[in-house]
Motif scaffolding. Sequence first.
Motif, PDB file in Angstrom:
ATOM      1  N   SER A  61       8.492 -17.427  21.755  1.00 18.85           N
ATOM      2  CA  SER A  61       9.564 -18.236  20.968  1.00 18.85           C
ATOM      3  C   SER A  61       8.930 -18.923  19.707  1.00 18.85           C
ATOM      4  N   LEU A  62       9.787 -18.393  18.645  1.00 19.51           N
ATOM      5  CA  LEU A  62       8.904 -18.427  16.748  1.00 19.51           C
ATOM      6  C   LEU A  62       9.490 -20.051  16.458  1.00 19.51           C
ATOM      7  N   ILE A  63       9.598 -21.064  16.573  1.00 23.53           N
ATOM      8  CA  ILE A  63      10.017 -21.990  15.842  1.00 23.53           C
ATOM      9  C   ILE A  63       9.856 -21.481  13.768  1.00 23.53           C
ATOM     10  N   CYS A  64      10.544 -21.726  13.593  1.00 24.94           N
ATOM     11  CA  CYS A  64      10.388 -21.319  12.289  1.00 24.94           C
ATOM     12  C   CYS A  64      10.286 -22.614  11.167  1.00 24.94           C
ATOM     13  N   SER A  65       8.938 -22.545  10.139  1.00 28.85           N
ATOM     14  CA  SER A  65       8.497 -23.346   9.729  1.00 28.85           C
ATOM     15  C   SER A  65       9.660 -23.086   7.847  1.00 28.85           C
ATOM     16  N   ASP A  66       9.988 -24.280   7.309  1.00 28.77           N
ATOM     17  CA  ASP A  66      11.129 -24.334   6.162  1.00 28.77           C
ATOM     18  C   ASP A  66      10.598 -22.832   5.161  1.00 28.77           C
ATOM     19  N   LYS A  67       9.664 -22.307   5.602  1.00 32.56           N
ATOM     20  CA  LYS A  67       9.498 -20.826   4.402  1.00 32.56           C
ATOM     21  C   LYS A  67      10.166 -19.539   4.543  1.00 32.56           C
ATOM     22  N   VAL A  68      11.125 -19.887   5.455  1.00 34.01           N
ATOM     23  CA  VAL A  68      11.384 -18.653   6.536  1.00 34.01           C
ATOM     24  C   VAL A  68      12.814 -19.397   7.588  1.00 34.01           C
ATOM     25  N   ILE A  69      13.813 -18.440   6.607  1.00 33.53           N
ATOM     26  CA  ILE A  69      15.312 -18.898   7.723  1.00 33.53           C
ATOM     27  C   ILE A  69      15.723 -17.770   8.491  1.00 33.53           C
ATOM     28  N   PRO A  70      15.488 -18.713   9.609  1.00 38.67           N
ATOM     29  CA  PRO A  70      15.537 -17.893  11.192  1.00 38.67           C
ATOM     30  C   PRO A  70      16.379 -17.065  11.163  1.00 38.67           C
ATOM     31  N   LEU A  71      17.833 -17.180  10.459  1.00 34.82           N
ATOM     32  CA  LEU A  71      18.783 -15.586  11.074  1.00 34.82           C
ATOM     33  C   LEU A  71      17.613 -14.862  10.042  1.00 34.82           C
ATOM     34  N   TYR A  72      17.059 -14.536   8.897  1.00 28.64           N
ATOM     35  CA  TYR A  72      16.481 -13.692   8.170  1.00 28.64           C
ATOM     36  C   TYR A  72      15.432 -12.974   9.155  1.00 28.64           C
ATOM     37  N   LEU A  73      14.378 -14.253   9.987  1.00 28.02           N
ATOM     38  CA  LEU A  73      13.723 -13.103  10.932  1.00 28.02           C
ATOM     39  C   LEU A  73      14.147 -12.404  12.206  1.00 28.02           C
ATOM     40  N   TYR A  74      15.060 -12.936  12.533  1.00 26.09           N
ATOM     41  CA  TYR A  74      15.835 -12.772  13.579  1.00 26.09           C
ATOM     42  C   TYR A  74      16.001 -11.389  13.083  1.00 26.09           C
ATOM     43  N   TYR A  75      16.762 -10.904  11.755  1.00 28.03           N
ATOM     44  CA  TYR A  75      17.251  -9.736  11.891  1.00 28.03           C
ATOM     45  C   TYR A  75      15.899  -8.769  11.267  1.00 28.03           C
ATOM     46  N   TRP A  76      14.540  -9.346  10.570  1.00 28.60           N
ATOM     47  CA  TRP A  76      13.646  -8.946  10.409  1.00 28.60           C
ATOM     48  C   TRP A  76      12.792  -8.599  11.585  1.00 28.60           C
ATOM     49  N   LEU A  77      12.766  -9.086  12.786  1.00 26.73           N
ATOM     50  CA  LEU A  77      12.309  -8.154  13.937  1.00 26.73           C
ATOM     51  C   LEU A  77      13.037  -7.758  15.047  1.00 26.73           C
ATOM     52  N   SER A  78      14.587  -7.512  14.654  1.00 29.17           N
ATOM     53  CA  SER A  78      15.523  -6.743  15.482  1.00 29.17           C
ATOM     54  C   SER A  78      14.967  -5.408  15.363  1.00 29.17           C
ATOM     55  N   ASN A  79      14.383  -5.130  13.403  1.00 22.46           N
ATOM     56  CA  ASN A  79      13.767  -4.121  13.295  1.00 22.46           C
ATOM     57  C   ASN A  79      13.024  -3.843  13.377  1.00 22.46           C
ATOM     58  N   LYS A  80      11.586  -4.837  13.937  1.00 25.36           N
ATOM     59  CA  LYS A  80      10.199  -4.520  13.962  1.00 25.36           C
ATOM     60  C   LYS A  80      10.100  -4.494  15.656  1.00 25.36           C
ATOM     61  N   VAL A  81      10.831  -4.705  16.761  1.00 24.42           N
ATOM     62  CA  VAL A  81      11.161  -4.190  18.067  1.00 24.42           C
ATOM     63  C   VAL A  81       9.935  -3.341  18.394  1.00 24.42           C
ATOM     64  N   ASP A  82      10.924  -1.444  17.691  1.00 26.18           N
ATOM     65  CA  ASP A  82       9.471  -0.555  18.371  1.00 26.18           C
ATOM     66  C   ASP A  82       8.327  -0.941  17.924  1.00 26.18           C
ATOM     67  N   TYR A  83       7.498  -1.548  17.029  1.00 23.37           N
ATOM     68  CA  TYR A  83       6.027  -1.706  16.587  1.00 23.37           C
ATOM     69  C   TYR A  83       6.001  -2.981  17.962  1.00 23.37           C
ATOM     70  N   LEU A  84       6.649  -4.194  17.897  1.00 30.66           N
ATOM     71  CA  LEU A  84       6.156  -4.878  18.728  1.00 30.66           C
ATOM     72  C   LEU A  84       5.939  -4.385  20.012  1.00 30.66           C
ATOM     73  N   LYS A  85       5.939  -3.275  21.093  1.00 27.64           N
ATOM     74  CA  LYS A  85       6.312  -2.688  21.669  1.00 27.64           C
ATOM     75  C   LYS A  85       5.380  -1.899  21.897  1.00 27.64           C
ATOM     76  N   SER A  86       4.816  -1.023  20.314  1.00 28.09           N
ATOM     77  CA  SER A  86       3.855  -0.746  20.631  1.00 28.09           C
ATOM     78  C   SER A  86       2.291  -1.695  20.484  1.00 28.09           C
ATOM     79  N   ILE A  87       2.644  -2.725  19.907  1.00 27.56           N
ATOM     80  CA  ILE A  87       1.159  -3.641  20.167  1.00 27.56           C
ATOM     81  C   ILE A  87       1.245  -4.545  21.583  1.00 27.56           C
TER      82      ILE A  87
END
Length: 163
Positions: free
Chosen positions: A96-122
């Motif tokens: 679970s990623l608790i966002c700091s004031d540097k990042v908008i949670p929905l932005y990080l959600y979208y960003w991570l949703s585009n990185k799933v294949d990369y996350l699987k690869s690591i």
Amino acid sequence: MIYKLKDITEIVNGSTPSTANAEYWDGDICWITPKDLSIQMQRYISCGERNITKKGYNSCSTTLVPKDTILLTSRAPIGYLSIAQNELCTNQGFKSLICSDKVIPLYLYYWLSNKVDYLKSISNGATFKELSKQALESVEIDLPNKDVQQHIVDTRGNIICNQ
């Protein structure tokens, strides 16, 4: 600016109270499993199929995360995402990623949703893959300022709503 995820979020693990102890279950603390995300497949989640009691919470190492925390399944399967609609906790199948004031949670959600294949690869593991906290913390993100993040969130939301 390029950050590691650990610089813009606090990443916490979940846990499961003993299922053999009935005093740990059917309480008022929302507890989420990967199955809950597979059933609902929505951007936000407030509760799962089961809740735990305060005793159950205190019996294990799960963490009560705040509203707007990004819930990311880290095994079986890797990559289901949702945003906590309220305080809740998860089982050990999450980072679970608790966002700091540097990042908008929905932005990080979208960003991570585009990185799933990369996350699987690591991810590592012989029997089944698991994304470790350390590996996730080291993932780099080229994070724009919050005005740009908000513009992307607004644009992405409009695209999704108009489909």
